[in-house]
Design an enzyme around this catalytic site. Structure first.
Site, PDB file in Angstrom:
ATOM      1  N   HIS A  46     -31.044 -29.648  13.146  1.00 16.95           N
ATOM      2  CA  HIS A  46     -29.935 -29.037  12.413  1.00 16.95           C
ATOM      3  C   HIS A  46     -29.168 -30.019  11.526  1.00 16.95           C
ATOM      4  O   HIS A  46     -28.106 -29.670  11.031  1.00 16.95           O
ATOM      5  CB  HIS A  46     -28.953 -28.381  13.386  1.00 16.95           C
ATOM      6  N   LYS A  62     -14.989 -22.531   7.887  1.00 16.57           N
ATOM      7  CA  LYS A  62     -16.045 -23.256   8.606  1.00 16.57           C
ATOM      8  C   LYS A  62     -15.419 -24.454   9.304  1.00 16.57           C
ATOM      9  O   LYS A  62     -14.230 -24.733   9.115  1.00 16.57           O
ATOM     10  CB  LYS A  62     -17.179 -23.693   7.680  1.00 16.57           C
ATOM     11  N   ARG A  63     -16.208 -25.124  10.110  1.00 22.61           N
ATOM     12  CA  ARG A  63     -15.727 -26.334  10.791  1.00 22.61           C
ATOM     13  C   ARG A  63     -15.163 -27.319   9.765  1.00 22.61           C
ATOM     14  O   ARG A  63     -15.725 -27.489   8.679  1.00 22.61           O
ATOM     15  CB  ARG A  63     -16.895 -26.954  11.560  1.00 22.61           C
ATOM     16  N   LYS A  68     -18.235 -30.814   4.301  1.00 22.03           N
ATOM     17  CA  LYS A  68     -18.047 -29.410   3.929  1.00 22.03           C
ATOM     18  C   LYS A  68     -17.003 -29.252   2.826  1.00 22.03           C
ATOM     19  O   LYS A  68     -16.834 -28.179   2.261  1.00 22.03           O
ATOM     20  CB  LYS A  68     -17.681 -28.585   5.162  1.00 22.03           C
ATOM     21  N   THR A 127     -24.836 -20.505   8.006  1.00 22.43           N
ATOM     22  CA  THR A 127     -24.963 -19.070   8.278  1.00 22.43           C
ATOM     23  C   THR A 127     -23.709 -18.328   7.843  1.00 22.43           C
ATOM     24  O   THR A 127     -23.761 -17.133   7.592  1.00 22.43           O
ATOM     25  CB  THR A 127     -25.222 -18.803   9.772  1.00 22.43           C
ATOM     26  N   LYS A 144     -23.168 -14.525   6.074  1.00 22.62           N
ATOM     27  CA  LYS A 144     -22.235 -13.498   6.546  1.00 22.62           C
ATOM     28  C   LYS A 144     -21.336 -13.027   5.413  1.00 22.62           C
ATOM     29  O   LYS A 144     -21.095 -11.821   5.254  1.00 22.62           O
ATOM     30  CB  LYS A 144     -21.399 -14.051   7.709  1.00 22.62           C
TER      31      LYS A 144
END
Length: 813
Positions: free
Chosen positions: A356, A544-545, A550, A652, A656
């Site tokens: 991952h 998100k985290r 990110k 993911t 969504k």
């Protein structure tokens, strides 16, 4: 499979369970008791099917999957099970006739604290899809008592509070104390030669008991519910009466507390030695308990362990469960007396590994001295695996010591878990096509040269029952009214939406559903955080985290840029926007927590300035999890997927948002690449450097963030807010670390995630987004196109590919 429970039967069952389980009449029952009675009603039907299915698998000798993961981010089960059992309408009406709202009853259920982010949510989606596709499967994890943490925002920063989600019990689980196993830590290894050969004896160890709790996981219209087996840690002896009778009560309970801490918290902070030891204990506890269970089950039902790969296959979700590999070897060698060659062959055919991350620094590794002290026999087995693996590598890379050392399982005092997985597992897969290519060509390039047949790519997916039918009932009902409900079982039927993309009435209804979802989010924020937002603004969401790669930081710089523009020209026309952030920062990740502080300080600035407060709104949503995501995602107009290209394995959350009719603004990273192919360039907004461009800058050292700062006034003005006193009432220089990380970082290269490089491209792209949103008809068609093309990102498709290329599990009819 249709579960034949009428509305009247559901009412009678709820009333009966109130009496038998709680000794209550309806008039006396609390909402929590109604929830539990309703859940038990559904559970009875699920368990009947579950037991029959498991018995059929055993009797027919069908191959089963064990999916090992440190996380399973389930979300609430009640209404999801209603949908999958095709009983939502009947349950809603039954509760209404009992004078209860289904929304109020659902709210009584706590989100299971078994995961943190995408890794755990992926595992949960996989179990749903495995059941939907009638494939026998068991997920195995840890029954964390407190989960990760409950996030609170106090005085402008994240505060971690315990999340005791099991405080009132878990109505869906069934304890299996009769199937407990013993896990050993520490001690010494004694080797003795006997007439029968070498005997390994583990002495002076201490034990922890692993007690399983099973939850049936219901897929859509399934006859094959999956099983989620969660292991809970208990001390072998609960109370030392010797110390208790002497009045030393703390020491009397010490063994129990030291044992049970293993299953207390998801991901304990590993910034200190005790935290690292606890994590290692957790991962071995999970894998040892699971492998003992699999071997025991195989011996009871099928006998000869040489046939183990014919009946069980094990998927390792990231490296956390990688210790299952040497643990199975230990059982086969030490407890079953197998030859090394046979045990190694069996183990290699049982295991497969999903990677991952491409970031080498994020690949799990353990300090060898600590590992050897805690798991002495496992260390011996890994050392033997490493010796044989290095002999194999030597034949390919003769004399290339540095290369062999980098590929070895043990080198330079560290045990590398990804290398262990590649050395032993039959298949190694990435989770998007881009990610898989990077693994083969960069991260694991030297391994790929030796073992090209091991590597493949399978793009992640999400279950559309949870993320459309459950999260967005308005949109789901709209689709059913036009294309039928077949898409809930067969993701390929999303393609039927293509004929609706030029239908004015459908697009008008689609737009209305989006507005209703925005109002739902508005009401949640008003209720939960006393924040008011305007549903008529564009909802731009980054959820998100919290992590540097990110790039929540890049989004904040964009907001500060907009703030500057409005301050320069307060009377100019502007598309009002609401920017919503959600996510948790790891407790020990200081810079990520500083990013949360920056978001909150920026919110304080723009939300209270008279020139901007009616045009810009910034909101940070507390304690992001599955249930909040089910409210947040359907309300999104814009999905921010802006990670540095090449660093997001798949994502993911992007899928969504897409399924719920949000338009993506993103880099060519992870599954964004495949989303771009699915929707076409006219229905997605792409910006920033590509993987190849970043690799070129890294190779030749041509990127200088200081040049961007000095030559681009927009960058300079946005970034200077961090140090000029306009942010942060407590400490005007609290964001100095973030500022310096982009311009002159001492411990690492500056701006290693290329924020300033991508900033001009991002601003231009956001301007295009603003123009597109002003054309309401065009925007709605773009949003609907994203939903129509999202079917291929169903986890049903993902599981079908895993089964075709790796597992080969027969569907149970």
């Amino acid at each position: 499979m249709v579960y034949k429970l009428s509305k009247q039967q559901i009412k009678e069952n709820i009333l009966g369970k109130l009496k038998r389980h709680f000794g209550k009449m309806l008039s006396e029952a609390t909402s929590d008791e109604i929830y539990r009675a309703c859940a038990l009603t559904l559970r009875d039907s699920i368990v009947d099917e579950w037991m029959d299915a498991n018995m059929m698998v055993t009797k027919t000798g069908k191959k089963s999957l064990y999916y090992l993961s440190a996380e399973f981010l389930l979300g609430r089960a009640l209404t999801n099970n209603m949908i999958n059992m095709h009983l939502y309408k009947e349950c809603r009406e039954a509760l209404a006739e009992l004078h209860f709202s289904i929304d109020d009853i659902e709210a009584q259920e706590r989100d299971a604290g078994l995961g943190n982010g995408g890794l755990g949510r992926l595992a949960a989606c996989f179990l749903d899809s495995l059941s939907t596709l009638d494939l026998p499967a068991t997920g195995c994890g840890i029954r964390y008592e407190y989960g990760l943490f409950r996030q609170r925002i106090l005085d402008g920063e994240q505060v971690e509070v315990d999340d005791n989600w099991l405080e009132a019990g878990n109505v869906w689980e069934i304890p299996r104390p009769e199937e407990q196993v013993e896990v050993h830590f520490g001690g010494e290894i004694e080797e003795r030669w006997t007439e029968g050969g070498l005997v390994i004896e583990h002495k002076d160890y201490y034990s922890v008991i692993a007690i399983p709790y099973d939850m049936p996981i219901m897929g859509y219209m399934s006859r094959m519910p999956a099983t989620l087996r969660l292991w809970s840690a208990r001390a072998k002896s609960g109370l030392d009466m010797h110390y208790f009778n002497r009045g030393d009560y703390v020491r009397a309970m010490q063994e129990r507390e030291l044992a049970e801490v293993i299953s207390k918290v998801l991901y304990p902070d590993d910034n200190h030695e005790q935290g690292r030891q606890l994590r290692l204990k957790q991962f071995y506890f999970l894998t040892s308990a699971t492998m003992q269970h699999i071997v025991r089950r195989h011996k009871e039902n099928f006998g000869d362990l040489h046939t183990l790969p014919n009946f069980f296959t094990v998927q390792i979700n990231d490296t956390h469960p990688a210790l299952a590999i040497p643990e199975l070897m230990r059982i086969l060698l030490d407890e079953e007396g197998m030859r090394w060659e046979d045990a190694y062959d069996i183990t290699g055919r049982v295991f497969h590994y999903t990677n991952h991350t491409i970031m080498v620094e994020a690949l799990e590794r353990w300090e060898e001295t600590m590992f050897k002290a805690l798991l002495p026999r496992i260390h011996q087995i890994i050392k033997a695996i490493n010796d044989k693996f290095c002999e194999q590598l030597w034949k390919v890379y003769l004399g290339e010591w540095d290369k062999i050392s980098s590929m070895a399982v043990i080198s330079y005092g560290e045990i590398k878990m990804a290398n262990l997985c590649i050395a032993v597992c039959e298949k190694v897969n990435g989770v998007s096509q881009l990610h898989s290519e990077i693994l083969k060509m960069k991260t694991f390039r030297d391994f790929y040269v030796v073992f090209p047949e091991k590597f493949l790519g399978i793009t992640n997916g999400i279950t559309h029952r949870r993320w459309l039918a459950k999260a967005n009932p308005g949109l789901c009902d709209l689709l059913i009214s036009h294309i039928g409900e077949g898409f809930l079982k067969d993701y390929r039927e999303f393609e039927k939406m293509d004929g609706l993309l030029d239908n004015p009435q459908f697009l008008s209804d689609f737009k209305q559903v989006k507005l209703e979802n925005k109002i739902r989010l508005k009401e949640y924020l008003k209720r939960a955080q006393r924040i008011d937002i305007d549903e008529n603004t564009i909802f731009d969401i980054h959820a998100k985290r919290i992590h540097e790669y990110k790039r929540q930081f890049l989004k904040v710089l964009h907001i500060l840029h907009l703030y500057n523009n409005i301050k320069d020209n307060p009377g100019s026309p502007f598309q009002p926007a609401t920017f919503l952030f959600a996510g948790k920062a790891s407790p020990g990740y200081v810079r990520a927590k500083n990013i949360i502080r920056l978001i909150l300080a920026t919110a304080d600035l723009v939300n209270n300035d008279p020139d901007t407060k009616d045009k810009l709104k910034v909101v940070f949503i507390e304690n992001y999890g599955v249930s909040i995501a089910e409210i947040l995602l359907p309300a999104a107009d814009i999905s921010e997927q802006i990670s540095t290209a090449g660093l997001e394995a798949s994502g993911t959350g992007n899928m969504k948002f897409m399924m719920n009719g949000a338009v993506t603004v993103g880099t060519m990273d992870g599954a964004n690449v495949e989303m771009y192919d699915a929707v076409g360039e006219e229905n997605i907004f792409i910006f920033g450097a590509t993987v190849l461009e970043i690799e070129k800058m890294e190779k030749y050292g041509t990127y200088s963030p200081g040049d961007y700062y000095s030559q681009n006034g927009d960058i300079r003005r946005a970034l200077d807010h961090l140090i000029n006193g306009t942010l942060g009432h407590k400490n005007d220089r609290q964001f100095k670390d973030l500022y310096q990380s982009l311009l002159f970082c001492n411990d690492d290269k500056s701006d290693k995630y290329y924020l300033l490089h991508d900033f001009p491209s991002y601003i231009q792209t956001c301007n295009k987004v603003d123009a597109a949103y002003r054309d309401g008809g065009k925007w709605t068609k773009m949003a609907a196109t994203n939903t129509a093309r999202s079917g291929s990102f169903s986890s049903d498709r993902t599981i079908q590919e895993y089964n075709k290329y790796i597992w080969n599990i027969p569907e149970i009819k």
